[in-house]
Design an enzyme around this catalytic site. Structure first.
Site, PDB file in Angstrom:
ATOM      1  N   GLY A  12       0.651  -1.413  -0.315  1.00  0.00           N
ATOM      2  CA  GLY A  12       0.066  -0.592  -0.144  1.00  0.00           C
ATOM      3  C   GLY A  12       0.783   0.998   0.271  1.00  0.00           C
ATOM      4  O   GLY A  12       2.441   1.529   0.164  1.00  0.00           O
ATOM      5  N   VAL A  14       1.361   3.669   2.097  1.00  0.00           N
ATOM      6  CA  VAL A  14       2.304   3.862   3.249  1.00  0.00           C
ATOM      7  C   VAL A  14       3.587   2.749   2.933  1.00  0.00           C
ATOM      8  O   VAL A  14       4.719   3.328   3.881  1.00  0.00           O
ATOM      9  CB  VAL A  14       1.237   3.943   4.394  1.00  0.00           C
ATOM     10  CG1 VAL A  14       2.514   4.067   5.850  1.00  0.00           C
ATOM     11  CG2 VAL A  14       0.591   5.547   4.795  1.00  0.00           C
ATOM     12  N   CYS A 150      -1.476  11.468  11.139  1.00  0.00           N
ATOM     13  CA  CYS A 150      -1.121  12.150   9.878  1.00  0.00           C
ATOM     14  C   CYS A 150      -1.796  13.536  10.510  1.00  0.00           C
ATOM     15  O   CYS A 150      -0.493  14.528  10.258  1.00  0.00           O
ATOM     16  CB  CYS A 150      -1.425  11.912   8.541  1.00  0.00           C
ATOM     17  SG  CYS A 150      -2.052  11.843   8.512  1.00  0.00           S
ATOM     18  N   GLN A 176      -5.834  19.362   4.449  1.00  0.00           N
ATOM     19  CA  GLN A 176      -5.451  18.262   4.233  1.00  0.00           C
ATOM     20  C   GLN A 176      -5.013  17.557   2.938  1.00  0.00           C
ATOM     21  O   GLN A 176      -6.146  17.892   1.965  1.00  0.00           O
ATOM     22  CB  GLN A 176      -5.705  16.878   5.283  1.00  0.00           C
ATOM     23  CG  GLN A 176      -5.842  17.468   6.824  1.00  0.00           C
ATOM     24  CD  GLN A 176      -6.428  16.402   7.939  1.00  0.00           C
ATOM     25  OE1 GLN A 176      -6.727  16.659   8.215  1.00  0.00           O
ATOM     26  NE2 GLN A 176      -6.239  15.405   7.662  1.00  0.00           N
ATOM     27  N   GLY A 180      -3.154  11.433   1.467  1.00  0.00           N
ATOM     28  CA  GLY A 180      -3.313  11.620   3.725  1.00  0.00           C
ATOM     29  C   GLY A 180      -4.785  10.446   3.131  1.00  0.00           C
ATOM     30  O   GLY A 180      -5.327   9.398   4.272  1.00  0.00           O
ATOM     31  N   ARG A 235     -10.586  18.449   3.613  1.00  0.00           N
ATOM     32  CA  ARG A 235      -8.968  17.578   2.495  1.00  0.00           C
ATOM     33  C   ARG A 235      -9.819  18.363   1.565  1.00  0.00           C
ATOM     34  O   ARG A 235     -10.777  19.126   1.357  1.00  0.00           O
ATOM     35  CB  ARG A 235     -10.115  16.271   1.893  1.00  0.00           C
ATOM     36  CG  ARG A 235      -9.425  15.512   0.870  1.00  0.00           C
ATOM     37  CD  ARG A 235      -7.234  15.071   1.302  1.00  0.00           C
ATOM     38  NE  ARG A 235      -8.472  13.678   2.780  1.00  0.00           N
ATOM     39  CZ  ARG A 235      -7.838  13.062   3.371  1.00  0.00           C
ATOM     40  NH1 ARG A 235      -6.645  13.504   3.191  1.00  0.00           N
ATOM     41  NH2 ARG A 235      -8.167  11.924   4.006  1.00  0.00           N
ATOM     42  N   HIS A 242      -0.168  18.503   4.920  1.00  0.00           N
ATOM     43  CA  HIS A 242      -1.190  19.000   5.798  1.00  0.00           C
ATOM     44  C   HIS A 242      -0.630  19.894   6.310  1.00  0.00           C
ATOM     45  O   HIS A 242       0.326  20.161   7.323  1.00  0.00           O
ATOM     46  CB  HIS A 242      -0.973  17.969   7.077  1.00  0.00           C
ATOM     47  CG  HIS A 242      -1.594  16.700   6.660  1.00  0.00           C
ATOM     48  ND1 HIS A 242      -2.154  16.537   5.103  1.00  0.00           N
ATOM     49  CD2 HIS A 242      -2.720  15.065   7.187  1.00  0.00           C
ATOM     50  CE1 HIS A 242      -2.874  14.833   5.151  1.00  0.00           C
ATOM     51  NE2 HIS A 242      -3.079  14.550   6.274  1.00  0.00           N
TER      52      HIS A 242
END
Length: 344
Positions: A12, A14, A150, A176, A180, A235, A242
């Protein structure tokens, strides 16, 4: 000293950041990667749709992806990093800890559990003492450690610097980045020429996790910080970074210069992935900006600016790279702290 590590959920967004950050790490040797059953048995190159801006390390590209199960993983690992979806992690991570693995996790499950350390090494390294409580209560030989959300990790270092002035109340509005939400989290038709004024669960995470991170640990239990925290999370169509506008009510009445000095002087920590200076303060009221400042110190520093006095305290903006300092980098740093403190 070489510490053998694995990554749960390695394919993924991350997970890919973990691989990028661990490439060439002075202490950690990546020895295992896991993913879903559909990816298990494939080479990492075949299983991952690689989207990080640097190439897949050659040794990782040919590594065989293993199933995400404690009884299927090489037991010759010293530390595991987890980037699993929280719903999966809630079931899987305890199995790994029970099997004796130490898990440094970015997943959101169990962050507020009373016996799980939620840690930013520069802020509350002493909270790792909860591992002993966790092992006693759960009967684990391993351990589960979390880094915060985050958006939380962007703000909390600046709040920790302000705490010397008597932190009473915090209001924060976030802007953000789309990363994220993961690669498939927000469609282009939703976010281009738009802003979305709600991110599910994000406000609650900021409001609760901040108080735990700033809380005190007496060796047996953790007390939450007494400040009230209120968050509004939005968002916007930036890729990474962010940006947050913070209004902090303080018991004392510090000047803008005193606040800036407290942030810049806030002590860091001597770990391989840690920034030399945790918080960088800009005099320019137009900073920080995501495109200009998200990669400070390899994406591991926090930027602040626009500091002004208010009737009840101070207001300012802060920024951090959400998938580096706010996710994989935070877990790696926690892993380094676990090694430094002798838990691994």
């Amino acid at each position: 000293m070489s510490v053998r590590v694995g990554i749960l959920g390695a394919t993924g967004a991350v997970g890919q950041r973990f691989i990028q950050l661990l490439d060439g790490h002075p202490t950690f040797e990546l020895a295992a990667v896991t993913a879903s059953e559909s990816s298990a048995g494939k080479s990492y190159r075949e299983a991952a749709k690689w989207r990080v801006g640097t190439p897949i390390p050659d040794d990782v590209a040919e590594m065989e992806v293993q199933p995400t199960a404690a009884d299927a993983l090489d037991d010759d690992l010293d530390l595991i990093f987890s980037s699993l979806p929280s719903g999966v992690a809630a079931d899987v991570e305890p199995d790994f800890a029970e099997a004796g693995y130490v898990v440094s996790s970015n997943s959101s499950n169990d962050r507020m559990a009373e016996d799980v350390p939620l840690t930013i090494p520069e802020i509350n390294a002493d909270h790792l003492g909860l591992i002993e409580v966790q092992r006693d209560e759960r009967g684990w030989d391993g351990a589960l450690i979390k880094n915060p959300n985050c958006s939380t990790i962007t703000m909390v270092p600046t709040l920790a610097a302000l705490d010397e002035f008597g932190l009473d109340r915090v209001h924060v509005t976030t802007l953000q980045a789309v990363s994220g939400a993961g690669y498939d989290g927000v469609t282009s038709m939703e976010i281009i020429d738009n802003a979305i004024p709600h991110i599910g669960g994000e406000e609650e995470k900021m409001e609760s996790e901040s108080r735990k991170l700033l809380g005190s640990f007496d060796g047996a239990e953790l007390s939450l910080h007494g400040a009230e925290v209120n968050a509004s999370c939005n968002r916007i169509p930036t890729l990474d970074g962010h940006l947050e506008s913070v209004f902090a009510d303080l018991a004392d009445d510090p000047s803008v210069d005193e606040v800036a000095e407290a942030m810049e002087a806030f002590p860091g920590i001597d770990l391989p992935s840690a920034p030399e200076q945790l918080i960088h303060v800009f005099d320019d009221p137009m900073r920080p900006q995501p495109r200009l400042d998200r990669n400070l110190e390899g994406g591991m520093a926090v930027a602040a600016g626009g500091i002004q006095s208010t009737a009840n305290g101070i207001k300012y903006n802060c920024l951090a790279h959400n998938t580096i300092r706010g996710a994989a980098g935070a877990s790696v740093l926690n892993g380094e702290l676990l090694v430094e403190e002798g838990w691994v």
